[in-house]
Each structure stands twice: as structure tokens, then as C-alpha cells.
Design a protein around this motif. Structure first.
Motif, PDB file in Angstrom:
ATOM      1  N   ASP A  13     -13.755 -21.835  32.972  1.00 54.45           N
ATOM      2  CA  ASP A  13     -13.654 -20.922  34.109  1.00 54.45           C
ATOM      3  C   ASP A  13     -14.962 -20.160  34.353  1.00 54.45           C
ATOM      4  N   ASP A  14     -15.827 -20.115  33.355  1.00 55.83           N
ATOM      5  CA  ASP A  14     -17.103 -19.413  33.519  1.00 55.83           C
ATOM      6  C   ASP A  14     -17.937 -20.011  34.655  1.00 55.83           C
ATOM      7  N   ILE A  17     -16.562 -18.526  37.777  1.00 57.48           N
ATOM      8  CA  ILE A  17     -16.974 -17.120  37.828  1.00 57.48           C
ATOM      9  C   ILE A  17     -18.432 -17.008  38.259  1.00 57.48           C
ATOM     10  N   PHE A  50     -10.608 -12.036  41.782  1.00 56.57           N
ATOM     11  CA  PHE A  50     -11.519 -11.029  41.253  1.00 56.57           C
ATOM     12  C   PHE A  50     -11.071  -9.679  41.792  1.00 56.57           C
ATOM     13  N   GLN A  55     -12.108  -4.808  37.147  1.00 60.09           N
ATOM     14  CA  GLN A  55     -13.419  -4.913  36.517  1.00 60.09           C
ATOM     15  C   GLN A  55     -13.875  -3.536  36.016  1.00 60.09           C
ATOM     16  N   ARG A 127     -16.415 -12.018  32.383  1.00 57.78           N
ATOM     17  CA  ARG A 127     -15.092 -12.335  32.945  1.00 57.78           C
ATOM     18  C   ARG A 127     -14.357 -11.076  33.403  1.00 57.78           C
ATOM     19  N   PHE A 130     -11.823 -10.636  36.510  1.00 56.66           N
ATOM     20  CA  PHE A 130     -11.295 -11.926  36.948  1.00 56.66           C
ATOM     21  C   PHE A 130      -9.958 -12.219  36.282  1.00 56.66           C
TER      22      PHE A 130
END
Length: 190
Positions: A13-14, A17, A50, A55, A127, A130
Motif C-alpha cells: 500500500d506504500d 500512498i 486519506f 493524520q 501511513r 490513511f
């Protein structure tokens, strides 16, 4: 049988992202700053989100962790300098375990700012903010998030019924008994 579930983010998944661009993503919630993209695969759909507010919360929590680790290292460094025994919180406290160990911190060669940056680089992974949902049903990003939140609320209500109010499972529930349990749950929370 359809499903909608939360996915743990991993290294694959990085890449998503890294390429995620809020200006190109669909805005889901302007108040919380939630944006999303949909990734359609042959047998499933990923709803990749996101959240600016998430975050912020996650980075604040990680900043507290960084400061806690720095303080812990400073305590150990002070003990090393004074040539004292480590307090119990840093030792294994079990009569059956015999350990010979030594400690060395990196604080001798690092400034506080450098130590903080080192801790940040090991704790903050990019991450933050996210999250991802996965389903076999093609929904809008907004609908997938709405259904997932409702599912989460329902699970919390059932958890409260079982663990807080301790309602025993019944084989048959009438509509009135369900309403009564919900009233009890509501009254218990206020």
C-alpha cells in the motif's frame, strides 16, 4: 454473501500512498478532510482513504511516543553515568530468570534534536491518516465509508449489550425486547 471490511495497510500500500494526491482524489468529507480513491480489481474493490484529521491525531500520538522514548533514554543514560542499578521498570522482575546485560544509549553522540529526528524516522512511517476498506461490492467511496461506520456502531452496541449490560443471549427476541435492550443501553450511557 457480500462483505465490507477494514484492511491493515502493508508495504504494498506504500506505493498507493506515495502516489496519492488529494487534488486528484474524490473529497468525501470536507469537515474532516477525508479524500478517497477506488481501486477496482477483478474480485474485489479497495476503497482507499486519506483523512487529514486522522493524520493529525496519529502524528500527535507518535510525537508523544517520541518524547516518551527520549525521556526513557535520558533516564537510562543518567543511571549509566552515575553507575547505578537500573530501576525495576527497566529490569525483568522474575526470580527464575538470571540476566547479565549492559546498556548503552545513543545520547552520548546525539543532540536532543538529532535523537528526536532518529526516533521520528523509526516511528513515523508515512501511513498516518490513511486507511483502506475492501469489498466485493462496487459502492461509491462515500457509501462504503458510511456502511463501514454503521457496521462499527452496530458492533459497539452489541459489545455493550454483551459486556457492559451483560444481557445473556436469548434464543428468540421479540421486537419489544430488542427495543427494551436498546433503551437500557441508551440509559446506561448517559
Amino acid at each position: 454473501m457480500t462483505y465490507l471490511t477494514s484492511m491493515k495497510l502493508n508495504s504494498s500500500d506504500d506505493k498507493i500512498i506515495e502516489k496519492f494526491d488529494v487534488t486528484k482524489a474524490e473529497q468525501i468529507d470536507s469537515e474532516k478532510g477525508i479524500y478517497g480513491i477506488k481501486i477496482v480489481k477483478p474480485n474485489s474493490i479497495k476503497y482507499f482513504y486519506f483523512s487529514e484529521s486522522l493524520q493529525e491525531k496519529q502524528l500527535e500520538a507518535k510525537a508523544r511516543t517520541v518524547l516518551k522514548k527520549l525521556q526513557e533514554a535520558k533516564e537510562i543514560q543518567e543511571i549509566i553515568v552515575k553507575n547505578k542499578k537500573l530501576p525495576k521498570k527497566f529490569r525483568i522482575n522474575n526470580e527464575l530468570i538470571e540476566i547479565d546485560y549492559s546498556f548503552k544509549t545513543k545520547l552520548e553522540e546525539l543532540s536532543d534534536d538529532e535523537a528526536i529526528e532518529l526516533l521520528k524516522s523509526s516511528i513515523i512511517n508515512g501511513r498516518e491518516g490513511f486507511f483502506c476498506l475492501k469489498s466485493d461490492k462496487n459502492l461509491t467511496l462515500e457509501k462504503a465509508l458510511e456502511i463501514y461506520r454503521e457496521k462499527d456502531s452496530t458492533e459497539k452496541i452489541f459489545n455493550s449489550l454483551k459486556n457492559e449490560i451483560q444481557i445473556k443471549p436469548l434464543r428468540v427476541w421479540s421486537e419489544n425486547s430488542i427495543h427494551g435492550a436498546i433503551i437500557l443501553l441508551s440509559a446506561g450511557r448517559h
